[in-house]
Write an enzyme that holds these catalytic residues in place. Sequence first.
Site: not given
Length: 874
Positions: A752, A820-821
């Site tokens: 892939g 928000c991490e």
Amino acid sequence: MSAVSPTQDAAAGGWIVLKFGGTSVSRRHRWDNIGKLAQKRADEIGGRVLVVVSALSGVTNELTAIADGADDSRQRFEALQRRHHEFLAELGLDADPVVGVHLASLRGLLDDPRAATRSLDWQAEVLAHGELLSSTLGAAYLRAQGLDFGWMDARQWLHALPPQPNQSPWSQRLSVNCRWQGDDDWRSRFAEQPTRMLLTQGFICRHGDGGTAVLGRGGSDTSAAYFGALLGARRVEIWTDVPGMFSANPREVPDARLLSRLGYAEAQEITTTGAKVLHPRSIKPCRDSGVPMAVLDTENPDMYGTVIDRSAATVPGVKAISRRNGVVLVSVEDIGMWQQVGYLADVFELFRKHALSVDLIGTSQTNVTVSLDPSENLLSQDVLSALAADLEKIGRVKVIVPCAAITLVGRGMRSLLHMLPEVFSNFGHERVHMISQSSNDLNLTFVIDEADAEGLLPQLHAALIDSGAMPAQETEVFGPRWREINGAVRPRPEPWWRGERERLLQLARSGTPRYVYHLPTVRARARQLKAVAAVDHRYYAIKANPHPAILRTLVEEGFGLECVSLGELRHVFATLPQLDPQRVLFTPSFAPHAEYQQAFALGVTVTVDNVEALQRWPDTFRGRSLWLRIDLGHGDGHHEKVNTGGKEAKFGLPAARVDEFMDVARTLGVIVTGVHAHLGSGVETAGHWRLMCDELAGFARRIGTVATLDIGGGLPIPYSADDEPFDLDAWAAGLAEVRQVHPAFALAIEPGRFLVAEAGVLLAAATQVVEKDGVHRVGLDAGMNALLRPALYDAWHDIVNLQRLDEAEDGMFDVVGPICESSDIFGRRRRLPAATTPGDTMLVADAGAYGHAMASTYNLRALPDEDVLDGAAD
Ligand code: ADP
Ligand code: ASP
Ligand code: MG
């Protein structure tokens, strides 16, 4: 020749000290280099040069054997004599007049009465002959070339320090320190020697009793440093067989980075902990007298080099990893005396008694463990037994030998611990006897069995770079890789997007974030794989990027498609309604029952990877042909989260249950026509697939009805400048060989990433540029919602400011997203133009695989758009 007297020269330009190691003095053309370099340096500084040399390579080993009383000492002497005679012939010199005296004196030592007891002074004299011989023949050769060289006996100038309290007799003679504090009288006497350039021995000095002493193995570097300090030299250059000090021994870790510039403290730590390139005691004299040092390659005088001086930038992070072998661990287990005052003093008193210098120390409530370094101690069986006998009186003693001490060196080690999980996990398979962190915050050492250390350093070095603990992007400190310097690196291809900048900037104007895929690159990768003749069937793993244009392109290129869900199957047939289901594989993991039923109904090839599915849903599988995915019991990959083999992985039927599977299959009339394994993604070892083929072929034979071996995908791409393009040729050659061994089976692959990763970029706009506590951050309007790989796998993607592609990357930023991490970071400490401004179009490279496919609307941010560039198709 210069008209001024040598003394005036010294006053004008001073001294420079050049030290040449064993390999640097063992060939004629290297002596030519030595002559040229010495002359060049003398001219450059308008001063004088002192050349310090080691013995010819391997000679000190032979002399050590003789000093140790080897039975075949005479034969060894004869061989040494032959070697020097041959070398003098190579130099075009008559042997006898040049080295006859030294060879005779070495022969004399064999018959010396002291040989019987092998007294230490006799041993020192034997050892000194290596350097006496090399320096004598070198001086003769250089003079024969017309150079203004004088020879001197280093023992007239370097004097061993008086014995230190507790110093063992061995180290008082065979591992001595010398006086090196400047002294005007010494300096002016030295300068009176008549020639402009001087040649002398490393390693040897005068003992306090007037006899000979030596500085310990590798000590010639320290001789040069002593001379440098005593002379107040402009520089001490250590010329050896590598172009500098590296982040690991380059012969063990070919990816080791050149350390272009180091401070004395870090250099000291790297050498003390095992980097043989410099003798550990050579740093202090230069450091204390402010003499800069350089490490250079005699064979390639203009190449790189390491400079060690006071002005080196202080960059936090791991600079090197080194290893010492032959380390002895002594552990004393308490027998109830721990609480008593003076217990530790009693233990250490015994080490002093046996004149052993202790290296690392670990203590617990009931145990004291120390390590002894073989380069600082004579660790003979006798010494260790005597020590153990004494220690037994205090506690239970265990001596663990041989151990290896593996040390990470760098400033600010304690604040790097959070970056080291990958390093720790590399030690997961070994028994770590001891971990020690130095109080100067410069090193962290792991002591393990020597046998376990084999092959570990390349992995640890890679983990240090991947985790960011070794800041290899800091160009003030880190230079190129060893392999690169040796021309053994295949360069990464120039990325397509550089030539498409204008079109990309224009696309970005219609909104960011957006992915752009370059179909010519997809085709190029497909054709590279089509050229691998050993492979019969190629499938594209569409989970990497199911964009319709990419599916069409790859099907046109002759690829089948591999799907892992019913959703993917439907998408494939919606995109390509005419596609022959025979060209489609269905390889799900823990899929619901209905997906198998519908896959069979679509006529695609279904792969099963457990017995339970057949047992639970016999009617679905009865009478079918299918492929079986086997877990070969081991995995691999660029990150532990993409390792898909072994007990911890959820994929595949364990090899031990293949017979059971076949029993159930036979009762259902199921025919297994293919076997499949896929051990992980981004696997870089070409041998991996060969092994896999062999193992799969074994199962195929046992099963009897198998026509195809499917070896999965997992081909890596070079995400960072540190990575090389995958060696397709080696891979193809391996497969061709294995294909010949198993001609009965067709070979299938299902890559892939390899096909599409480099074809895709993520365009994003800079939103804000903010400084906080010294860290500069560029925010993008794309974050982990748009490209999850950095947050999920700590994956590296190159990031550039597309708007300012021609500007210097003179700023350093963390590149972050709007989610928000705290893991919403695309890259730390990335070089970008300092002028990067909100609104600039930024490009995240190699995002074509698992980019949009893994994107989400987390924080309710919209999915990125996708565009396709074609056109310049070849
Ligand atoms: P010389 O004979 O010139 O004194 P040495 O063999 O003593 O040379 O030292 C050079 C060797 O040190 C190199 O060939 C290399 O194998 C080894 N070495 C170990 N660690 C390092 C390192 N960190 N950087 C460079 N070389 C190293
Ligand atoms: N010849 C000595 C040795 O090999 C000293 C040196 O080369 O530095 O230990
Ligand atoms: Mg050396």
